[in-house]
Each structure stands twice: as structure tokens, then as C-alpha cells.
Design a protein around this motif. Structure first.
Motif, PDB file in Angstrom:
ATOM      1  N   TYR A 141       0.831  -1.210   0.000  1.00  0.00           N
ATOM      2  CA  TYR A 141       0.000   0.000   0.000  1.00  0.00           C
ATOM      3  C   TYR A 141       0.868   1.264   0.000  1.00  0.00           C
ATOM      4  CZ  TYR A 141      -4.539  -2.277   0.677  1.00  0.00           C
ATOM      5  OH  TYR A 141      -5.683  -2.992   0.490  1.00  0.00           O
ATOM      6  N   ILE A 142       1.959   1.239   0.774  1.00  0.00           N
ATOM      7  CA  ILE A 142       2.837   2.415   0.820  1.00  0.00           C
ATOM      8  C   ILE A 142       3.478   2.656  -0.545  1.00  0.00           C
ATOM      9  CG2 ILE A 142       4.980   3.325   1.793  1.00  0.00           C
ATOM     10  CD1 ILE A 142       4.228   1.960   4.428  1.00  0.00           C
ATOM     11  N   VAL A 143       4.014   1.595  -1.150  1.00  0.00           N
ATOM     12  CA  VAL A 143       4.645   1.732  -2.465  1.00  0.00           C
ATOM     13  C   VAL A 143       3.616   2.179  -3.503  1.00  0.00           C
ATOM     14  CG1 VAL A 143       5.805   0.481  -4.324  1.00  0.00           C
ATOM     15  CG2 VAL A 143       6.442   0.043  -1.943  1.00  0.00           C
ATOM     16  N   GLY A 144       2.422   1.573  -3.471  1.00  0.00           N
ATOM     17  CA  GLY A 144       1.367   1.977  -4.407  1.00  0.00           C
ATOM     18  C   GLY A 144       0.970   3.422  -4.227  1.00  0.00           C
ATOM     19  N   GLY A 145       0.851   3.868  -2.968  1.00  0.00           N
ATOM     20  CA  GLY A 145       0.501   5.262  -2.707  1.00  0.00           C
ATOM     21  C   GLY A 145       1.557   6.224  -3.226  1.00  0.00           C
ATOM     22  N   VAL A 146       2.835   5.861  -3.016  1.00  0.00           N
ATOM     23  CA  VAL A 146       3.926   6.704  -3.517  1.00  0.00           C
ATOM     24  C   VAL A 146       3.881   6.797  -5.039  1.00  0.00           C
ATOM     25  CG1 VAL A 146       6.437   6.871  -3.749  1.00  0.00           C
ATOM     26  CG2 VAL A 146       5.427   6.313  -1.533  1.00  0.00           C
ATOM     27  N   LEU A 147       3.663   5.664  -5.712  1.00  0.00           N
ATOM     28  CA  LEU A 147       3.599   5.660  -7.178  1.00  0.00           C
ATOM     29  C   LEU A 147       2.419   6.493  -7.681  1.00  0.00           C
ATOM     30  CD1 LEU A 147       4.461   1.921  -7.966  1.00  0.00           C
ATOM     31  CD2 LEU A 147       5.913   3.930  -8.308  1.00  0.00           C
ATOM     32  N   ILE A 148       1.270   6.395  -7.016  1.00  0.00           N
ATOM     33  CA  ILE A 148       0.092   7.166  -7.446  1.00  0.00           C
ATOM     34  C   ILE A 148       0.353   8.660  -7.332  1.00  0.00           C
ATOM     35  CG2 ILE A 148      -2.291   7.732  -6.818  1.00  0.00           C
ATOM     36  CD1 ILE A 148      -2.653   4.758  -6.090  1.00  0.00           C
ATOM     37  N   VAL A 149       0.912   9.088  -6.198  1.00  0.00           N
ATOM     38  CA  VAL A 149       1.213  10.516  -6.011  1.00  0.00           C
ATOM     39  C   VAL A 149       2.263  10.975  -7.017  1.00  0.00           C
ATOM     40  CG1 VAL A 149       2.131  12.225  -4.409  1.00  0.00           C
ATOM     41  CG2 VAL A 149       0.571  10.453  -3.587  1.00  0.00           C
ATOM     42  N   ALA A 150       3.270  10.126  -7.259  1.00  0.00           N
ATOM     43  CA  ALA A 150       4.321  10.485  -8.206  1.00  0.00           C
ATOM     44  C   ALA A 150       3.771  10.621  -9.622  1.00  0.00           C
ATOM     45  CB  ALA A 150       5.432   9.440  -8.171  1.00  0.00           C
ATOM     46  N   ILE A 151       2.820   9.745  -9.998  1.00  0.00           N
ATOM     47  CA  ILE A 151       2.240   9.808 -11.339  1.00  0.00           C
ATOM     48  C   ILE A 151       1.379  11.054 -11.497  1.00  0.00           C
ATOM     49  CG2 ILE A 151       0.556   8.694 -12.864  1.00  0.00           C
ATOM     50  CD1 ILE A 151       1.588   6.003 -11.784  1.00  0.00           C
ATOM     51  N   ILE A 152       0.580  11.360 -10.511  1.00  0.00           N
ATOM     52  CA  ILE A 152      -0.316  12.529 -10.610  1.00  0.00           C
ATOM     53  C   ILE A 152       0.482  13.819 -10.688  1.00  0.00           C
ATOM     54  CG2 ILE A 152      -2.055  13.870  -9.369  1.00  0.00           C
ATOM     55  CD1 ILE A 152      -3.234  11.239  -8.392  1.00  0.00           C
ATOM     56  N   PHE A 153       1.532  13.935  -9.874  1.00  0.00           N
ATOM     57  CA  PHE A 153       2.321  15.174  -9.848  1.00  0.00           C
ATOM     58  C   PHE A 153       3.514  15.124 -10.795  1.00  0.00           C
ATOM     59  CE2 PHE A 153       0.083  15.268  -5.779  1.00  0.00           C
ATOM     60  CZ  PHE A 153      -0.376  16.570  -5.759  1.00  0.00           C
ATOM     61  N   GLN A 155       6.288  13.430 -10.818  1.00  0.00           N
ATOM     62  CA  GLN A 155       7.566  13.503 -10.131  1.00  0.00           C
ATOM     63  C   GLN A 155       8.150  12.093 -10.016  1.00  0.00           C
ATOM     64  OE1 GLN A 155       9.129  16.303  -9.189  1.00  0.00           O
ATOM     65  NE2 GLN A 155       7.419  17.626  -9.849  1.00  0.00           N
ATOM     66  N   SER A 156       9.460  12.029  -9.780  1.00  0.00           N
ATOM     67  CA  SER A 156      10.109  10.729  -9.613  1.00  0.00           C
ATOM     68  C   SER A 156       9.717  10.121  -8.271  1.00  0.00           C
ATOM     69  CB  SER A 156      11.629  10.897  -9.681  1.00  0.00           C
ATOM     70  OG  SER A 156      12.261   9.675  -9.336  1.00  0.00           O
ATOM     71  N   PRO A 157       9.371   8.813  -8.236  1.00  0.00           N
ATOM     72  CA  PRO A 157       9.035   8.163  -6.944  1.00  0.00           C
ATOM     73  C   PRO A 157      10.180   8.221  -5.956  1.00  0.00           C
ATOM     74  CG  PRO A 157       8.414   6.779  -8.813  1.00  0.00           C
ATOM     75  CD  PRO A 157       9.227   7.906  -9.374  1.00  0.00           C
ATOM     76  N   ILE A 158      11.409   8.283  -6.471  1.00  0.00           N
ATOM     77  CA  ILE A 158      12.572   8.326  -5.579  1.00  0.00           C
ATOM     78  C   ILE A 158      12.545   9.591  -4.731  1.00  0.00           C
ATOM     79  CG2 ILE A 158      15.102   8.376  -5.515  1.00  0.00           C
ATOM     80  CD1 ILE A 158      15.102   6.809  -8.110  1.00  0.00           C
ATOM     81  N   LEU A 159      12.041  10.672  -5.312  1.00  0.00           N
ATOM     82  CA  LEU A 159      11.946  11.925  -4.568  1.00  0.00           C
ATOM     83  C   LEU A 159      11.032  11.772  -3.354  1.00  0.00           C
ATOM     84  CD1 LEU A 159      12.590  14.975  -4.400  1.00  0.00           C
ATOM     85  CD2 LEU A 159      10.571  15.374  -5.838  1.00  0.00           C
ATOM     86  N   PHE A 160       9.890  11.111  -3.546  1.00  0.00           N
ATOM     87  CA  PHE A 160       8.948  10.910  -2.425  1.00  0.00           C
ATOM     88  C   PHE A 160       9.506   9.909  -1.409  1.00  0.00           C
ATOM     89  CE2 PHE A 160       6.266  12.481  -5.857  1.00  0.00           C
ATOM     90  CZ  PHE A 160       5.478  13.413  -5.199  1.00  0.00           C
ATOM     91  N   LEU A 161      10.182   8.873  -1.919  1.00  0.00           N
ATOM     92  CA  LEU A 161      10.782   7.904  -0.990  1.00  0.00           C
ATOM     93  C   LEU A 161      11.871   8.567  -0.155  1.00  0.00           C
ATOM     94  CD1 LEU A 161      11.008   4.736  -3.280  1.00  0.00           C
ATOM     95  CD2 LEU A 161       9.434   5.133  -1.387  1.00  0.00           C
ATOM     96  N   GLY A 162      12.589   9.517  -0.757  1.00  0.00           N
ATOM     97  CA  GLY A 162      13.580  10.270   0.012  1.00  0.00           C
ATOM     98  C   GLY A 162      12.926  11.084   1.113  1.00  0.00           C
ATOM     99  N   GLY A 163      11.743  11.599   0.813  1.00  0.00           N
ATOM    100  CA  GLY A 163      10.999  12.331   1.833  1.00  0.00           C
ATOM    101  C   GLY A 163      10.591  11.443   2.989  1.00  0.00           C
ATOM    102  N   PHE A 164      10.268  10.183   2.672  1.00  0.00           N
ATOM    103  CA  PHE A 164       9.930   9.238   3.747  1.00  0.00           C
ATOM    104  C   PHE A 164      11.132   9.012   4.648  1.00  0.00           C
ATOM    105  CE2 PHE A 164       6.260   7.863   1.146  1.00  0.00           C
ATOM    106  CZ  PHE A 164       5.303   7.853   2.142  1.00  0.00           C
ATOM    107  N   GLY A 165      12.321   8.995   4.051  1.00  0.00           N
ATOM    108  CA  GLY A 165      13.521   8.806   4.867  1.00  0.00           C
ATOM    109  C   GLY A 165      13.704   9.936   5.856  1.00  0.00           C
ATOM    110  N   ALA A 166      13.366  11.134   5.437  1.00  0.00           N
ATOM    111  CA  ALA A 166      13.479  12.276   6.342  1.00  0.00           C
ATOM    112  C   ALA A 166      12.423  12.258   7.443  1.00  0.00           C
ATOM    113  CB  ALA A 166      13.366  13.577   5.541  1.00  0.00           C
ATOM    114  N   MET A 167      11.351  11.495   7.200  1.00  0.00           N
ATOM    115  CA  MET A 167      10.251  11.428   8.175  1.00  0.00           C
ATOM    116  C   MET A 167      10.325  10.153   9.013  1.00  0.00           C
ATOM    117  SD  MET A 167       7.143  12.664   5.721  1.00  0.00           S
ATOM    118  CE  MET A 167       5.932  12.375   7.014  1.00  0.00           C
ATOM    119  N   THR A 168      11.538   9.600   9.143  1.00  0.00           N
ATOM    120  CA  THR A 168      11.690   8.329   9.845  1.00  0.00           C
ATOM    121  C   THR A 168      11.128   8.383  11.262  1.00  0.00           C
ATOM    122  OG1 THR A 168      13.661   7.831   8.556  1.00  0.00           O
ATOM    123  CG2 THR A 168      13.342   6.576  10.587  1.00  0.00           C
TER     124      THR A 168
END
Length: 410
Positions: A141-153, A155-168
């Protein structure tokens, strides 16, 4: 006028194209869901596919069917003329995001179906995987959510995954129970501390019954009164609980209960009483051996053996203990390969407790209670044969009879 028509012509073409594309998507959806999907479900439920029922029940094929109309819109919107590029891109993004959503839901449904199939095997009672499956579903679900947001905006999914790292730190707080549950599930499974079907007791959580589900976050216990107690998984690691599985696997269930004897009824047996007790087949050998042993002990005393207080004598309570032991050894439903003893607890205000400690051959609750009740029915009923009385606190009827005797004598 001609100029206005020429201006309207691209708009009419675009609207017509959109309606045609929407109609094609609707037709495709009807064909896929009402024709192809029914055929696939029928084939899946046949004997040809042994696991098809689980896939159908969890609607895996239904979610995959919704991908087809979205792909038609995604592919067809780019062919239409007269639409602004921004609109085309937005529709394609939404369509692709919908495809990712359906694929994500189909994948998680497949995981649930796989767990259902796994639970049909005996190994699932020993190694339940529902907690692991739930964790994988969360990741999907997390990966799917990241891909959906990345597709709509866009943007690269890696950018959002990097944001998750900052929100550890925030993620650890949000998923605290999930992390604790995962660690606890791994420990419970690896150490074989809990299985589906185990009878556990956890009084601090109000649980006393059979485990019916081992999940990532919770353990469900069906109590004997048919209520359900839900326990956080990590609590079974952090706190103590009693698991009765070893008792069930041992082949015997313990009986540990006492008969309280009125201490005023305990006395020595005379020769006539010993002779009378020899009519018990279970006591004949014991009494003969005891008579020889006592005769030898008396002979060793010499003249002092002529005084009764110097002699060893049989007691009614000791003979009763010997009878009870012999009775249990010959009982068809008592496991004589396990601990079997009759012991005397310290005297107290409740009388002298003669405790029976043994194991039944059956661990079934109903059979166990029947055997235990039969044994104590017999023990209580046989007490008068030994001149013993069962201890019982005075009741109102006892006091009434005492008053009647007192009044009658006066």
C-alpha cells in the motif's frame, strides 16, 4: 458565420471523441466484467484450479478487470484531436494512477488469498503467517501510494521515498504498534510460543480460551463463554501467559484436588475392623503385608510390645489412603505412567486434606471432568466404611438440630 463554425469544429470533434472514448471504455467494462470475468470465475471455481476459489472470494479478478477501461482511456486520450495537451496529460495521469491503484488492490487481495490457502494446511497452526502477510500488504500500500502521487504530480518516486527517509521519526511513531507487532509475531513463531488452536490463559487481559487468530497487531482468543478477547500481539512477549498445549500433547491432564477429613474421626483400627476391611479386594494384599510388618515390629519390642501405646498400629486414614491409591492404579481412565500419589496436607481449620494427585488418560475437558467427578463421588461415598467423616462447616440445619436436642433434653 463560417468562421464561428470553423472555430466550433475542433471543439465538436474533441467532444465527440471524448464521448466515443468514454463509450468504448464503458463497453469494454461491460464485456470484461459481465462476460469475460464470469467465464474466468467459472473456470477458477472448477476443479481444474484448486486454489481458484480463494482468488475469486477475495475479488482478485474483479480488480484486475477494472484495469482494462482505464488502459483504453489512457491509450485513446492521446489520439483525440482538439484537446489541450494539459488536459490530455492530466487524464493520462489519472488513468495511470487508477491502474496502479487497481493493481495494488489486486496484489493485496492475492496476498490475502494466499494466506487463506496457506491456512488450509496443518503447518499454518504451527507457523501462522498472517502477521507477515499483513506487513507485506502495508508495504504494498505504501509503495502503491507513492507511485500514485508520483504519477499525478509527474515527479520521480525516488523523490517521495527520500521524503519518507526524512520522516523516519514520525513514521516510527505512527507505525509503532506495527513494528512491535512484527517483532512479537516473529518471536512467537520462531520460538513456537503460540499456535492457532492453543488454549491460553492471560488473566490480566481477561483471556481464557482457544487462540483463533494470530495477526500482525492482535491475537484473538475465543473464551469458554464464547466471547472474544483481542490482545495486542506485543503483550504476549512483554507479559506472561499460560499455554496449555504441552498438557494436551502430554497425553494426560492433571487432577489435583483434596478430600477434607473431619480430624475427630481419625483413630486406630482394631483387629475386627482390620478383618472387616479385608473384604475389599483392593486392600487385602496391603493389609496382609501391613500385618506381617507390624508383627515383626512388635516382636522386636519385646515386653514393651505388650503395651498398646508402644506398638505400631493401622489407622483408618492411612488405610483409606492406601485404598485410594490402589483404586486409582486400577482405574481404566487414569494414566499410571505419569505421577500418581495420595498425599496428606498439613492439618488445618478445614480438617485434614487428603489430596489426590494424578493424571487422566484423556485431555478432553468433558471426559476429564467426568473422570474427576466419578473419582471423588466414590471417595466421599466410601469414607464411612473406614469410620471417617467428611469435614463440613456447620449449616443452619445443623444448628437447628442441635437446638432441638438441647430443648428436648431440658
Amino acid at each position: 458565420m463560417l468562421e464561428q463554425l470553423q472555430r466550433l469544429d475542433p471543439i465538436i470533434l474533441a467532444v465527440a471523441g471524448v464521448l466515443l472514448l468514454a463509450g468504448a471504455a464503458v463497453v469494454a467494462d461491460i464485456i470484461v466484467t459481465r462476460v469475460l470475468l464470469r467465464f474466468v470465475r467459472r473456470v477458477a471455481r472448477s476443479d481444474a484450479i484448486p486454489w481458484g476459489d480463494a482468488l475469486v472470494d477475495h475479488k482478485v479478478f474483479g480488480r484486475l478487470a477494472h484495469v482494462v477501461p482505464a488502459l483504453i482511456i489512457f491509450s485513446g486520450i492521446g489520439i483525440l484531436r482538439g484537446l489541450p495537451p494539459q488536459v490530455v496529460q492530466l487524464v493520462q495521469n489519472v488513468a495511470m494512477a487508477y491502474v496502479v491503484l487497481m493493481l495494488t488492490m489486486a496484489l493485496t487481495a492475492t496476498l490475502r488469498a494466499a494466506n487463506q490457502i496457506y491456512e488450509s494446511y496443518p503447518l499454518a497452526r504451527v507457523r501462522p503467517l498472517k502477521g507477515v502477510v499483513q506487513l507485506v500488504q502495508i508495504i504494498v500500500y505504501i509503495v502503491g501510494g507513492v507511485l500514485i502521487v508520483a504519477i499525478i504530480f509527474e515527479q520521480s518516486p525516488i523523490l517521495f521515498l527520500g521524503g519518507f527517509g526524512a520522516m523516519t521519526a514520525v513514521l516510527l511513531l505512527v507505525f509503532k504498534d506495527t513494528i512491535l507487532g512484527l517483532v512479537a509475531s516473529v518471536q512467537l513463531t520462531a520460538l513456537d510460543m503460540l499456535r492457532v488452536g492453543d488454549w491460553i490463559e492471560m488473566p490480566q487481559c481477561g483471556a481464557d480460551g482457544d487462540v483463533i487468530e494470530v495477526a500482525l497487531h492482535t491475537i484473538k482468543v475465543q473464551n469458554w463463554d464464547k466471547t472474544i478477547t483481542t490482545i495486542p500481539t506485543y503483550k504476549l512477549i512483554a507479559e506472561s501467559f499460560r499455554n496449555w498445549r504441552a498438557m494436551s500433547e502430554s497425553g494426560g491432564r492433571r487432577i489435583k484436588r483434596a478430600v477434607n477429613i473431619d480430624q475427630s474421626s481419625i483413630r486406630f483400627l482394631d483387629a475386627d475392623e482390620v478383618g472387616n476391611l479385608k473384604r475389599f479386594a483392593l486392600l487385602e494384599g496391603y493389609l496382609n503385608d501391613k500385618e506381617r510388618e507390624l508383627a515383626e515390629a512388635q516382636a522386636s519390642l519385646g515386653k514393651a510390645g505388650g503395651v498398646s501405646v508402644n506398638r505400631r498400629r493401622l489407622t483408618n486414614v492411612g488405610t483409606f489412603r492406601a485404598y485410594t491409591l490402589a483404586y486409582l492404579k486400577t482405574h481404566a481412565k487414569i494414566n499410571t505412567d505419569m505421577t500418581l500419589l495420595i498425599r496428606q496436607n498439613p492439618p488445618g481449620p478445614e480438617g485434614l486434606a487428603i489430596e489426590i494427585y494424578c493424571f487422566t488418560k484423556s485431555t478432553d475437558w468433558i471426559v476429564y471432568e467426568d473422570v474427576q467427578s466419578d473419582i471423588f463421588d466414590h471417595m466421599i461415598a466410601i469414607l464411612p466404611e473406614f469410620g471417617l467423616r467428611l469435614f463440613q462447616r456447620p449449616a443452619g440445619s445443623d444448628v437447628a438440630r442441635l437446638l432441638e436436642r438441647t430443648q428436648g433434653s431440658s
